[in-house]
Design a protein around this motif. Structure first.
Motif, mmCIF file in Angstrom:
data_model
loop_
_atom_site.group_PDB
_atom_site.id
_atom_site.type_symbol
_atom_site.label_atom_id
_atom_site.label_comp_id
_atom_site.label_asym_id
_atom_site.label_seq_id
_atom_site.Cartn_x
_atom_site.Cartn_y
_atom_site.Cartn_z
ATOM 1 N N GLN A 216 1.812 9.281 8.042
ATOM 2 C CA GLN A 216 0.495 9.863 7.791
ATOM 3 C C GLN A 216 0.029 10.574 9.046
ATOM 4 O OE1 GLN A 216 -2.245 7.141 5.963
ATOM 5 N NE2 GLN A 216 -3.980 8.543 6.055
ATOM 6 N N ARG A 228 -2.744 5.602 3.725
ATOM 7 C CA ARG A 228 -2.195 5.913 2.402
ATOM 8 C C ARG A 228 -1.102 4.946 1.997
ATOM 9 N NH1 ARG A 228 -2.443 11.716 3.581
ATOM 10 N NH2 ARG A 228 -0.287 11.516 4.235
ATOM 11 N N GLU A 229 -0.531 4.230 2.979
ATOM 12 C CA GLU A 229 0.525 3.293 2.589
ATOM 13 C C GLU A 229 0.418 1.995 3.397
ATOM 14 O OE1 GLU A 229 4.511 4.385 4.629
ATOM 15 O OE2 GLU A 229 3.722 6.249 3.807
ATOM 16 N N GLU A 230 1.129 0.993 2.913
ATOM 17 C CA GLU A 230 1.035 -0.339 3.499
ATOM 18 C C GLU A 230 1.385 -0.324 4.983
ATOM 19 O OE1 GLU A 230 3.191 -3.353 1.371
ATOM 20 O OE2 GLU A 230 3.037 -4.771 3.033
ATOM 21 N N GLY A 266 -4.848 9.073 -10.557
ATOM 22 C CA GLY A 266 -3.387 9.158 -10.423
ATOM 23 C C GLY A 266 -2.717 7.889 -10.924
ATOM 24 N N ALA A 267 -3.400 6.754 -10.796
ATOM 25 C CA ALA A 267 -2.805 5.497 -11.267
ATOM 26 C C ALA A 267 -3.138 5.330 -12.752
ATOM 27 C CB ALA A 267 -3.350 4.330 -10.468
ATOM 28 N N ASP A 271 -0.621 0.009 -14.451
ATOM 29 C CA ASP A 271 0.160 0.151 -13.213
ATOM 30 C C ASP A 271 -0.177 -0.977 -12.241
ATOM 31 O OD1 ASP A 271 1.182 2.465 -14.134
ATOM 32 O OD2 ASP A 271 0.179 3.801 -12.692
ATOM 33 N N ILE A 273 -0.788 -1.916 -8.558
ATOM 34 C CA ILE A 273 -1.073 -1.198 -7.313
ATOM 35 C C ILE A 273 -1.438 -2.192 -6.218
ATOM 36 C CG2 ILE A 273 -1.896 0.914 -8.454
ATOM 37 C CD1 ILE A 273 -4.728 -0.098 -7.401
ATOM 38 N N VAL A 360 -6.871 2.211 -1.514
ATOM 39 C CA VAL A 360 -5.745 2.210 -2.456
ATOM 40 C C VAL A 360 -4.493 2.704 -1.737
ATOM 41 C CG1 VAL A 360 -4.877 3.113 -4.636
ATOM 42 C CG2 VAL A 360 -7.333 2.651 -4.364
ATOM 43 N N LEU A 361 -3.452 1.898 -1.749
ATOM 44 C CA LEU A 361 -2.199 2.276 -1.079
ATOM 45 C C LEU A 361 -1.184 2.756 -2.096
ATOM 46 C CD1 LEU A 361 -1.908 -0.826 1.277
ATOM 47 C CD2 LEU A 361 -3.089 1.336 1.725
ATOM 48 N N SER A 362 -0.296 3.624 -1.658
ATOM 49 C CA SER A 362 0.711 4.125 -2.609
ATOM 50 C C SER A 362 1.951 3.236 -2.540
ATOM 51 C CB SER A 362 1.094 5.556 -2.275
ATOM 52 O OG SER A 362 1.765 5.576 -1.033
#
Ligand SMILES: Nc1ncnc2c1ncn2[C@@H]1O[C@H](COP(=O)(O)OP(=O)(O)O)[C@@H](O)[C@H]1O
Ligand SMILES: [Mg+2]
Length: 362
Positions: A216, A228-230, A266-267, A271, A273, A360-362
């Motif tokens: 990122q 955006r991610e863990e 988007g989710a 799903d 998440i 919210v992570l992807s």
């Protein structure tokens, strides 16, 4: 956007079959304080060495001020590098160390005198011009190394963990000085560090790297508030991770609880998440008492204090929620309360946070 100083275009670097830098694409503006942040081995130094010209990309291009530099050798790039192990010439005084590069380039004597004086003034070492390196403190030695780079008036300064050898207190002080110097000279800084606090406090923008790729890139607030991610959420600060299933109406089900989560676009329904909540965004209140920390528009659940660590500036509480998940809450002490005032292990509590603090992570 300001003029572009550096463009790294889909750059990959392999050593044998090992990919050290993996398709990195970055644009750095003129005068920007830009940091490459990531754990040891993620490819920061390799990226910097490609900018300096000490390594050649396996694929992709590097442009400095718009010009591709693959055929430009290191000494002809208007770029200087400062290392953590700032090898100074011990037999030369401070002045001599800073003047060394200019002398070798056969710059005129009186110009050398002026530029060295200027550089020493900038790093606040004018009074130590005649000192030998072994008479200086660690911070002063690092400032000599900085002056030695700045005296060349590079367009870009590359700094590879320059404060890594200093103790914490001195490092914090040098961070402030370095940032002030960068503002004053207006040179583009590309700053490599594995210290997230350092990157957050100094940078205009940060690229967080993991396994050779940029996970990122953005301003410090964006990286911290909207990872955006863990990997980013966990590397920059501490995060509570919760896993749930998306339900209609912008909600996420975790066990028996259904919580509102903004930014789910988007989710799809059903799903699975991951969401993250920062410990300092979690509020804890006694059950039955008047609300103290929890605000009316917070999402709340019940839980139990599993452990409590006294930190002086506050308490770190581990909470076990009814749905089985665990959360860490960081409760800052204020003038209104002492940090050790309340909370017993085993006590039932109400736990809450603002929905917009769910990341919210992807
Ligand atoms: N010359 C080299 N030959 C082989 N592997 C290398 C070489 N330089 C770096 N690497 C490897 O590439 C990876 C990234 O290294 P580096 O860019 O130094 O990481 P960082 O600076 O983020 O700690 C590491 O696994 C390192 O061992
Ligand atoms: Mg390194």
């Amino acid at each position: 956007m300001a003029e572009e100083a550096i463009r790294i275009e889909n750059v990959t670097k392999r050593f044998g079959d090992f990919t050290a830098v993996d398709d990195v694409d970055l644009s750095i503006a003129q005068g920007e304080f830009f940091s490459l942040l990531g754990p040891s081995g993620c490819g920061k130094t390799t990226t910097l060495r490609m900018l300096a010209g000490f390594e050649v990309p396996t694929a992709g291009r590097i442009l400095l001020e718009g010009d591709p530099v693959e055929d430009v050798p290191p000494h002809q790039r208007n770029v200087n590098m400062v290392f953590q192990s700032y090898a100074l010439f011990e037999h030369l005084d401070v002045q001599g160390n800073v003047a060394f590069g200019l002398k070798r380039k056969k710059v005129a004597k009186d110009e050398i005198v002026t530029r060295v004086a200027e550089a020493l003034e900038l790093v606040d070492l004018s009074s130590r011009a005649a000192a030998r390196p072994n008479e200086l403190s660690g911070g002063q030695r690092q400032r000599v190394a900085l002056a030695r780079a700045l005296v060349n008036r590079p367009r870009v300064l590359l700094l590879d963990e320059p404060l890594g050898a200093l103790d914490l207190k001195l490092r914090r002080q040098m961070q402030i000085e370095l940032k002030a110097i960068q503002r004053e000279v207006g040179i583009t800084f590309v700053y490599v560090t594995h210290d997230q606090e350092e990157a957050l406090s100094m940078s205009d923008r940060i690229a967080v790297m993991s396994d050779g790729r940029v996970a990122q890139c953005g301003p410090p607030e964006e990286i911290y508030e909207h990872p955006r991610e863990e990997f980013v959420a966990g590397f920059i600060g501490v995060s509570n991770l919760l896993e749930g299933k998306v339900e209609p109406g912008g909600k996420v089900r975790i066990g028996d609880d259904c919580l509102p989560v903004p930014g789910l676009d988007g989710a799809g329904n059903g799903d699975t998440i991951q969401i993250a909540v920062r410990p300092e965004k979690v509020a804890v209140d006694e059950i039955g008492a008047d609300a103290y920390a929890i605000e009316p528009d917070m999402f709340t659940v019940e839980g139990e204090i599993e452990s409590k660590v006294y930190l002086g500036v506050g308490n770190q509480l581990t909470l076990k929620l009814g749905n089985g998940s665990r959360l860490v809450a960081l409760e800052q002490a204020t003038y209104r309360m002492r940090a050790d005032e309340q909370w017993e292990v085993g006590q039932k509590v109400k736990v809450g946070w603002h929905p917009e603090h769910c990341m919210v992570l992807s």
